[in-house]
Design a protein around this motif. Structure first.
Motif, PDB file in Angstrom:
ATOM      1  N   VAL A 127      43.471  15.499  65.964  1.00  0.00           N
ATOM      2  CA  VAL A 127      42.811  14.529  66.836  1.00  0.00           C
ATOM      3  C   VAL A 127      42.127  15.302  67.950  1.00  0.00           C
ATOM      4  O   VAL A 127      42.756  16.107  68.636  1.00  0.00           O
ATOM      5  CB  VAL A 127      43.813  13.513  67.402  1.00  0.00           C
ATOM      6  N   ALA A 128      40.833  15.070  68.118  1.00  0.00           N
ATOM      7  CA  ALA A 128      40.033  15.842  69.065  1.00  0.00           C
ATOM      8  C   ALA A 128      39.638  14.997  70.264  1.00  0.00           C
ATOM      9  O   ALA A 128      39.334  13.814  70.129  1.00  0.00           O
ATOM     10  CB  ALA A 128      38.766  16.363  68.382  1.00  0.00           C
ATOM     11  N   ALA A 129      39.652  15.635  71.416  1.00  0.00           N
ATOM     12  CA  ALA A 129      38.976  15.068  72.578  1.00  0.00           C
ATOM     13  C   ALA A 129      37.490  15.417  72.462  1.00  0.00           C
ATOM     14  O   ALA A 129      37.105  16.349  71.747  1.00  0.00           O
ATOM     15  CB  ALA A 129      39.547  15.656  73.859  1.00  0.00           C
ATOM     16  N   ARG A 130      36.647  14.669  73.158  1.00  0.00           N
ATOM     17  CA  ARG A 130      35.222  14.990  73.103  1.00  0.00           C
ATOM     18  C   ARG A 130      34.940  16.390  73.640  1.00  0.00           C
ATOM     19  O   ARG A 130      33.968  17.033  73.252  1.00  0.00           O
ATOM     20  CB  ARG A 130      34.423  13.951  73.885  1.00  0.00           C
ATOM     21  N   SER A 131      35.811  16.876  74.516  1.00  0.00           N
ATOM     22  CA  SER A 131      35.644  18.219  75.071  1.00  0.00           C
ATOM     23  C   SER A 131      36.019  19.310  74.085  1.00  0.00           C
ATOM     24  O   SER A 131      35.793  20.494  74.349  1.00  0.00           O
ATOM     25  CB  SER A 131      36.508  18.382  76.323  1.00  0.00           C
ATOM     26  N   ALA A 132      36.611  18.942  72.945  1.00  0.00           N
ATOM     27  CA  ALA A 132      37.098  19.937  71.996  1.00  0.00           C
ATOM     28  C   ALA A 132      35.956  20.812  71.498  1.00  0.00           C
ATOM     29  O   ALA A 132      34.824  20.345  71.311  1.00  0.00           O
ATOM     30  CB  ALA A 132      37.794  19.258  70.819  1.00  0.00           C
ATOM     31  N   ARG A 133      36.280  22.074  71.280  1.00  0.00           N
ATOM     32  CA  ARG A 133      35.328  23.025  70.720  1.00  0.00           C
ATOM     33  C   ARG A 133      36.043  23.830  69.643  1.00  0.00           C
ATOM     34  O   ARG A 133      36.969  24.585  69.938  1.00  0.00           O
ATOM     35  CB  ARG A 133      34.766  23.959  71.805  1.00  0.00           C
ATOM     36  N   PHE A 134      35.608  23.636  68.401  1.00  0.00           N
ATOM     37  CA  PHE A 134      36.240  24.285  67.253  1.00  0.00           C
ATOM     38  C   PHE A 134      35.356  25.426  66.753  1.00  0.00           C
ATOM     39  O   PHE A 134      34.134  25.303  66.717  1.00  0.00           O
ATOM     40  CB  PHE A 134      36.425  23.287  66.111  1.00  0.00           C
ATOM     41  N   GLY A 135      35.978  26.518  66.329  1.00  0.00           N
ATOM     42  CA  GLY A 135      35.209  27.599  65.755  1.00  0.00           C
ATOM     43  C   GLY A 135      36.096  28.584  65.019  1.00  0.00           C
ATOM     44  O   GLY A 135      37.274  28.736  65.338  1.00  0.00           O
ATOM     45  N   ASP A 136      35.506  29.236  64.014  1.00  0.00           N
ATOM     46  CA  ASP A 136      36.183  30.326  63.313  1.00  0.00           C
ATOM     47  C   ASP A 136      35.402  31.609  63.593  1.00  0.00           C
ATOM     48  O   ASP A 136      34.292  31.783  63.103  1.00  0.00           O
ATOM     49  CB  ASP A 136      36.226  30.048  61.813  1.00  0.00           C
ATOM     50  N   THR A 137      35.989  32.494  64.378  1.00  0.00           N
ATOM     51  CA  THR A 137      35.294  33.700  64.817  1.00  0.00           C
ATOM     52  C   THR A 137      35.823  34.969  64.150  1.00  0.00           C
ATOM     53  O   THR A 137      35.634  36.065  64.669  1.00  0.00           O
ATOM     54  CB  THR A 137      35.389  33.849  66.349  1.00  0.00           C
ATOM     55  N   HIS A 138      36.478  34.836  63.003  1.00  0.00           N
ATOM     56  CA  HIS A 138      36.964  36.033  62.318  1.00  0.00           C
ATOM     57  C   HIS A 138      35.848  37.065  62.147  1.00  0.00           C
ATOM     58  O   HIS A 138      36.041  38.261  62.391  1.00  0.00           O
ATOM     59  CB  HIS A 138      37.527  35.667  60.935  1.00  0.00           C
ATOM     60  N   ALA A 139      34.677  36.599  61.694  1.00  0.00           N
ATOM     61  CA  ALA A 139      33.583  37.527  61.403  1.00  0.00           C
ATOM     62  C   ALA A 139      33.030  38.184  62.663  1.00  0.00           C
ATOM     63  O   ALA A 139      32.504  39.298  62.609  1.00  0.00           O
ATOM     64  CB  ALA A 139      32.464  36.803  60.657  1.00  0.00           C
ATOM     65  N   LYS A 140      33.146  37.502  63.798  1.00  0.00           N
ATOM     66  CA  LYS A 140      32.669  38.089  65.052  1.00  0.00           C
ATOM     67  C   LYS A 140      33.463  39.337  65.405  1.00  0.00           C
ATOM     68  O   LYS A 140      32.935  40.286  66.002  1.00  0.00           O
ATOM     69  CB  LYS A 140      32.753  37.047  66.173  1.00  0.00           C
ATOM     70  N   TRP A 141      34.744  39.350  65.047  1.00  0.00           N
ATOM     71  CA  TRP A 141      35.614  40.468  65.412  1.00  0.00           C
ATOM     72  C   TRP A 141      35.917  41.381  64.231  1.00  0.00           C
ATOM     73  O   TRP A 141      36.743  42.288  64.339  1.00  0.00           O
ATOM     74  CB  TRP A 141      36.927  39.925  66.001  1.00  0.00           C
ATOM     75  N   ALA A 142      35.269  41.137  63.087  1.00  0.00           N
ATOM     76  CA  ALA A 142      35.473  41.964  61.890  1.00  0.00           C
ATOM     77  C   ALA A 142      36.928  41.987  61.440  1.00  0.00           C
ATOM     78  O   ALA A 142      37.481  43.030  61.090  1.00  0.00           O
ATOM     79  CB  ALA A 142      34.963  43.387  62.109  1.00  0.00           C
ATOM     80  N   VAL A 143      37.561  40.815  61.454  1.00  0.00           N
ATOM     81  CA  VAL A 143      38.924  40.685  60.950  1.00  0.00           C
ATOM     82  C   VAL A 143      38.938  39.620  59.857  1.00  0.00           C
ATOM     83  O   VAL A 143      37.988  38.847  59.704  1.00  0.00           O
ATOM     84  CB  VAL A 143      39.925  40.314  62.075  1.00  0.00           C
ATOM     85  N   THR A 144      39.995  39.581  59.089  1.00  0.00           N
ATOM     86  CA  THR A 144      40.116  38.621  57.996  1.00  0.00           C
ATOM     87  C   THR A 144      41.370  37.782  58.185  1.00  0.00           C
ATOM     88  O   THR A 144      42.328  38.203  58.827  1.00  0.00           O
ATOM     89  CB  THR A 144      40.165  39.340  56.635  1.00  0.00           C
ATOM     90  N   PRO A 145      41.386  36.559  57.623  1.00  0.00           N
ATOM     91  CA  PRO A 145      42.481  35.632  57.910  1.00  0.00           C
ATOM     92  C   PRO A 145      43.738  35.909  57.096  1.00  0.00           C
ATOM     93  O   PRO A 145      43.671  36.393  55.970  1.00  0.00           O
ATOM     94  CB  PRO A 145      41.888  34.273  57.520  1.00  0.00           C
ATOM     95  N   TYR A 146      44.873  35.588  57.705  1.00  0.00           N
ATOM     96  CA  TYR A 146      46.132  35.619  56.952  1.00  0.00           C
ATOM     97  C   TYR A 146      47.064  34.498  57.395  1.00  0.00           C
ATOM     98  O   TYR A 146      48.234  34.477  57.017  1.00  0.00           O
ATOM     99  CB  TYR A 146      46.829  36.985  57.063  1.00  0.00           C
ATOM    100  N   TRP A 147      46.546  33.551  58.202  1.00  0.00           N
ATOM    101  CA  TRP A 147      47.343  32.382  58.577  1.00  0.00           C
ATOM    102  C   TRP A 147      46.905  31.127  57.824  1.00  0.00           C
ATOM    103  O   TRP A 147      47.372  30.037  58.126  1.00  0.00           O
ATOM    104  CB  TRP A 147      47.224  32.096  60.078  1.00  0.00           C
TER     105      TRP A 147
END
Length: 246
Positions: free
Chosen positions: A119-139
C-alpha cells in the motif's frame, strides 16, 4: 524508542517499524537480525496475531540496503541470512501489508515485495537501482518483481533504474492501493482491521494454497486445491450463526 525494528501489537495486529530514521531506515545487518527475530516469533504466533504491517519510521519506508555492506563489502554468510529473512517474511502465515511512504528503493523494494499487499502513499517513490551500483539481486527482485508486474515492466524498472510515484506504482500493479499522505495511516489501519475481521484460518489456508500452486498449470492447481482442502475453520459455525441472526 529503542531498537532498529520496533514491534507493536494491538488486538491481533502487529506493526513492525524499521527504525533508523537518521539513516533513512537503510537496511544494515543489525536491523536484519532484529527483523528476523520478530519474523520468527510471528511465525509461531498465528493464534494471537492475524495481520502484520511493515512500515518505516521518520521520513521514509527505507532508502534500501546500506551501501557499506553490498558488493565487495558483503559478507557471504550474511548475504544468505538476509535473503532467508526476506523469504521468512514472505512465508509468514499471516497476511502482511507493506505500508510505503516516500523512498522504497532496491533492497527496500525487495523487502516490500515479500509482503502480500503493498500500500503506497502518494509520496511513495519506488525504484530498483541494482544496475546503478553494478550489483545483482539475491533477496528476490528477479523473481518477485516480474511475478507482480510482469516481465516487460520489471525489465523497464531494472534497466532504467527509474523512480515511480505511488500513483504510478498502483497503476502498474506494483502497489495494490495508493492513498493521500494525510489519510495514509487511517487507511492502513482500516485495511488491517478489515482483514482481521475475516477468518484467520481461511487466510492461512489461502496463503498456503497460493504458495504451493504458484507456477502450476490451471488443472494441476485445481486438483491440488481439491485434494488439499482443509474444510471449515473452527470459527465457521459461529460466523454462520451470526450472519443468520442478522
Amino acid at each position: 524508542m529503542n531498537g532498529l525494528v520496533l514491534r507493536k501489537d494491538d488486538n491481533g495486529l502487529c506493526t513492525l517499524t524499521l527504525n533508523r530514521p537518521d539513516k533513512m531506515n537503510a537496511l544494515n545487518i543489525e536491523l536484519f537480525r532484529e527483523l528476523r527475530g520478530h519474523v520468527d516469533d510471528l511465525a509461531r504466533q498465528n493464534d494471537v496475531i492475524g495481520c502484520v504491517v511493515l512500515r518505516g519510521s521518520g521520513p521514509c519506508f527505507s532508502a534500501g540496503n546500506d551501501l557499506n555492506i553490498v558488493g565487495p563489502y558483503a559478507d557471504p554468510l550474511m548475504k544468505r541470512f538476509r535473503a532467508e529473512t526476506v523469504t521468512a517474511l514472505a512465508n509468514l502465515p499471516q497476511p502482511v501489508i507493506a505500508a510505503v511512504h516516500s523512498h522504497c528503493y532496491t533492497g527496500a523494494l525487495e523487502l516490500a515485495l515479500a509482503a502480500d499487499l503493498i500500500v503506497a502513499a502518494r509520496s511513495a517513490r519506488f525504484g530498483d537501482t541494482h544496475a546503478k551500483w553494478a550489483v545483482t539481486p539475491y533477496w528476490g527482485m528477479s523473481q518477485r518483481l516480474p511475478r507482480r508486474i510482469g516481465v516487460s515492466k520489471a525489465k523497464e524498472m531494472t534497466f532504467t533504474a527509474k523512480t515511480y510515484s505511488g500513483e504510478e506504482a498502483a497503476a502498474m500493479g506494483l502497489a495494490d492501493m495508493c492513498f493521500p499522505d494525510e489519510s495514509f495511516d487511517a487507511e492502513i489501519a482500516s485495511l488491517a482491521r478489515t482483514i482481521l475481521a475475516n477468518s484467520w484460518f481461511t487466510h492461512r489456508a489461502f496463503k498456503r494454497l497460493f504458495e504451493y500452486t504458484d507456477g502450476m498449470s490451471l488443472n494441476d492447481g485445481l486438483r491440488y486445491e481439491f485434494d488439499n482442502n482443509e474444510g471449515p475453520g473452527p470459527d465457521a459455525a459461529e460466523r454462520l450463526d451470526a450472519f443468520l441472526k442478522k
